[in-house]
Design a protein around this motif. Structure first.
Motif: not given
Length: 287
Positions: A129-130, A65-67, A49-53, A83-88
């Protein structure tokens, strides 16, 4: 670490519903370590939904990534924080084979099954994801946030709608091909499970679970196929992979130890020297 057991045992951290052969999850990932070693005993359908892993499975790397999202077959994997986007923030569903087959067969007359691509042997299947798919899983969030009990039929209807839209998306034909193969009786062979997962430090019972077999059946079928015991084969494969990484990469001995499934550097160095007559550092210096 069995990620299904972790999620199931911590409902305060991982908001969830459990219905029949499905575990519904919605949460903000609490990961603190840079990389986690995880394994899932069931198909895991994940929507970011948001963030990244970043996910590593065998020789493959996938960024979520998001979506975006993926279907993880029963497999072990590394989950890495960016390293730059820790939330998910994510929504995920654990789906047993029998449930996936049942839902697929309900929809079979309405699915685009002609000229499907060949069955993939990759453990992670990226998903497109559409807008329709996104609307389906986002519409579930309010249910996770309410305290009242919810009729199971409502959740199942919502999940069926979500799966239908995933299946009919023409960009998800590899995923559809995999589920179609399950519905037609495909059982992941021993060699496919082992080639994709030998580099993870799992117990034999974990490998048996990934293969969807009892431990005794797993050992018997493994020895029939490979002509040796699982322990001997896994050790040889890990050592060969470690040797290749020493020869072809700049990874440290510690990193190679981690990525090849050895317990620690001293254990890895000792058995590497027993096999190749040189320590990992000496071997690198000679090549």
């Amino acid at each position: 670490m069995n990620v299904y057991d972790l999620h199931k045992a911590n409902p305060d951290i991982f908001k969830q519903f459990s219905i029949k052969d499905v575990l519904f999850l919605y949460y903000h990932c609490p990961q603190k370590e840079k990389i986690l070693k995880l394994h899932s005993p069931y198909n895991q359908l994940t929507f970011s939904i948001s963030g990244r892993r970043i996910f590593h499975q065998g020789e493959h790397t996938y960024t979520v990534n998001k979506n975006s999202g993926f279907l993880l077959r029963r497999a072990a994997f590394l989950q890495e924080m960016d390293d730059t986007i820790k939330g998910w923030e994510l929504m995920a569903f654990y789906l047993k084979d029998e449930f996936l087959k049942k839902i697929f067969n309900e929809f079979r007359p309405h699915l685009p099954l002609r000229d499907l691509p060949p069955q993939t042997n990759e453990m992670v299947i990226p998903m497109d994801i559409n807008d329709r798919i996104r609307s389906c899983y986002l519409s579930l969030i309010p249910y996770f946030n309410q305290s009242d009990s919810l009729p199971q039929e409502i959740l199942l209807i919502k999940l069926k709608e979500l799966l239908y839209n995933v299946f009919i998306n023409p960009k998800n034909r590899i995923l559809l091909s995999y589920v179609n193969s399950l519905a037609n009786g495909y059982k992941t062979p021993i060699w496919e499970i082992m080639e994709a997962n030998y580099m993870y430090n799992l117990k034999l019972s974990d490998y048996a679970q990934l293969a969807n077999k009892s431990l005794s059946s797993f050992k018997r079928e493994f020895e029939e196929f490979y002509g040796t015991t699982p322990g001997k084969w896994i050790l040889e494969k890990r050592l060969e992979r470690a040797k290749r990484l020493i020869q072809t990469s700049q990874k440290t001995v510690s990193e190679i130890t981690f990525e090849c499934g050895f317990k620690n550097v001293s254990h890895f160095s000792r058995i590497f020297k027993e096999k190749f007559s040189l320590s990992p550092t000496e071997y690198r210096g000679n090549n």
